[in-house]
Enzyme design. Structure first.
Site, short mmCIF file in Angstrom:
data_model
loop_
_atom_site.label_atom_id
_atom_site.label_comp_id
_atom_site.label_asym_id
_atom_site.label_seq_id
_atom_site.Cartn_x
_atom_site.Cartn_y
_atom_site.Cartn_z
N ARG A 75 38.08 2.35 45.92
CA ARG A 75 39.09 1.51 47.03
C ARG A 75 38.89 1.93 48.43
O ARG A 75 38.84 1.07 49.18
CB ARG A 75 40.43 1.94 46.54
CG ARG A 75 40.73 0.91 44.92
CD ARG A 75 41.77 1.55 44.23
NE ARG A 75 41.04 2.63 43.78
CZ ARG A 75 40.56 2.80 42.47
NH1 ARG A 75 40.38 1.59 41.93
NH2 ARG A 75 39.70 3.71 42.04
N THR A 76 39.33 3.03 48.86
CA THR A 76 39.31 3.64 50.08
C THR A 76 38.02 3.18 50.88
O THR A 76 38.17 2.62 52.03
CB THR A 76 39.80 5.05 50.19
OG1 THR A 76 40.92 5.26 49.25
CG2 THR A 76 40.41 5.26 51.48
N LYS A 85 23.11 21.76 53.90
CA LYS A 85 22.02 22.82 54.65
C LYS A 85 22.99 23.72 55.35
O LYS A 85 22.78 24.64 55.97
CB LYS A 85 21.09 22.29 55.62
CG LYS A 85 20.06 21.28 55.13
CD LYS A 85 19.30 20.72 56.32
CE LYS A 85 19.37 19.21 55.97
NZ LYS A 85 18.61 18.62 57.15
N ARG A 100 36.94 11.40 54.12
CA ARG A 100 37.55 12.08 52.93
C ARG A 100 36.90 13.41 52.69
O ARG A 100 35.86 13.36 52.66
CB ARG A 100 37.47 10.95 51.84
CG ARG A 100 37.79 11.63 50.38
CD ARG A 100 37.95 10.69 49.24
NE ARG A 100 39.07 9.80 49.53
CZ ARG A 100 39.47 9.13 48.54
NH1 ARG A 100 38.81 8.96 47.35
NH2 ARG A 100 40.38 8.15 48.75
N HIS A 153 47.11 11.26 52.25
CA HIS A 153 46.44 10.00 52.05
C HIS A 153 47.27 8.92 52.91
O HIS A 153 47.60 7.99 52.14
CB HIS A 153 46.03 9.58 50.44
CG HIS A 153 45.02 8.43 50.40
ND1 HIS A 153 44.35 7.97 51.54
CD2 HIS A 153 44.44 8.41 49.11
CE1 HIS A 153 43.49 7.31 50.82
NE2 HIS A 153 43.41 7.35 49.59
N1 CP Z 1 43.59 5.14 45.90
C1 CP Z 1 42.48 5.73 46.38
O1 CP Z 1 42.40 6.53 47.02
O2 CP Z 1 41.16 5.33 45.50
P1 CP Z 1 39.90 5.67 45.51
O3 CP Z 1 39.75 7.19 45.07
O4 CP Z 1 39.09 4.77 44.62
O5 CP Z 1 39.43 5.62 47.09
#
Ligand code: CP
Length: 299
Positions: free
Chosen positions: A52-53, A82, A103, A131
């Site tokens: 999703r993100t 590396k 991320r 998040h």
């Molecule tokens: N909700 C969420 O962060 O989903 P993903 O891990 O698929 O990005």
């Protein structure tokens, strides 16, 4: 440079501004003609998996008229393999891109990246810490469904020790009035004390529970989360908090079930067709919310 690092950095005015714009993006199909970027480059830098993100950020940026570069599984497919540090990678990539969506498994990754970056950093999930853009999507969904952000009783449930979305959402809810949060989890997966201290400081009523029993018929929102098995190491955590149609049918009228997804077994598929189910709408709301966030960074 406008970074997005932590949920608590947003105040109510800023949230309102983002949600007004997100609502416009949600309601119109001609947003690319109204709010257009000028080919700014977004770099997706994902050291942990995402559906999703990453895809909603990329879609949001493309719909606004921007361009995308990036790598998923950056730990394997970038020079991290590396031995390059995150800081060195960010110094280089920020000279190629106008915004980096990051991320990473380290709790402090986004802050460390922001310290050395020449472009905006968006925290797309940092370890078990935060998040923030997920929690803005969550709050936007609550606002759309309940038509308010004050006077809400929410049960936040699941693996609260390892789940970053629950933490970021608690930070955002702490900004509103007459909020009650029931954290539902077994003791070994309960929310950490730093969140409890923050909520106490902000006069948010809160409690820790081990089951939904005492709150199922009272809450306006259940925010369910999965076991974060990838963060458990050798520990073998389990919970029995699954929601099925029989449980959900006991909830108040107009109450909603949310989940940041992906789900495992903690919400039965039979719940998907019930009017309370808001989790797929929540996932689709990530697109207009992330469009609004990107627009706010560049304007
Ligand atoms: N909700 C969420 O962060 O989903 P993903 O891990 O698929 O990005």
């Amino acid at each position: 440079v406008k970074h997005i690092l932590r949920a608590q950095d947003f105040d109510r005015d800023k949230i309102s501004e983002i949600f007004n714009l997100a609502q416009k993006y949600k309601n119109t199909k001609v947003y690319d003609k109204i709010f257009k970027l000028h080919k700014e480059i977004l770099c997706s830098l994902f050291y942990e998996p995402s559906t999703r993100t990453r895809l909603s950020f990329e879609s949001a940026h493309l719909k606004l008229g921007g361009n995308i570069i990036g790598t998923d599984n950056a730990g394997e497919f970038s020079s991290a393999v590396k031995g390059e540090t995150l800081e060195d990678s960010i110094k280089v990539i920020s000279s190629y891109a106008d915004v980096i969506v990051l991320r990473h498994s380290d709790n402090d990754a986004a802050e460390r990246a922001a310290k050395v970056s020449n472009c905006a950093i968006i925290n797309a999930g940092s370890g078990t810490a935060q998040h923030p853009t997920q929690s803005l999507t969550d709050l936007f969904t609550i606002h759309n469904r309940l038509e308010r952000l004050n006077d809400i009783h929410i049960a936040i449930a699941g693996d609260l020790k390892h789940g970053r979305t629950a933490r970021s959402l608690a930070y955002l809810l702490g900004k509103y009035d007459n909020i009650k949060i029931s954290f539902v989890a077994p003791n070994n997966l309960q929310i950490d004390n730093d969140i409890i201290e923050y909520l106490t400081k902000h006069n948010v009523t809160h409690e820790k529970l081990e089951s939904f029993d005492s709150v199922l018929t009272q809450v306006d929102v259940i925010y369910q989360t999965r076991l974060q098995r990838e963060r458990h190491g050798k520990e073998n955590h389990e919970f029995n908090l699954n929601l099925d149609a029989a449980k959900v049918s006991q909830m108040k009228e107009n109450s909603i079930i949310m989940h940041p997804l992906p789900r495992n077994t903690e919400i039965s598929v039979e719940v998907d067709s019930m009017p309370n189910a808001a989790y797929f709408e929540q996932a689709s709301n990530s697109l207009p919310v992330r469009m609004a966030l990107l627009w706010s960074i560049f304007n």
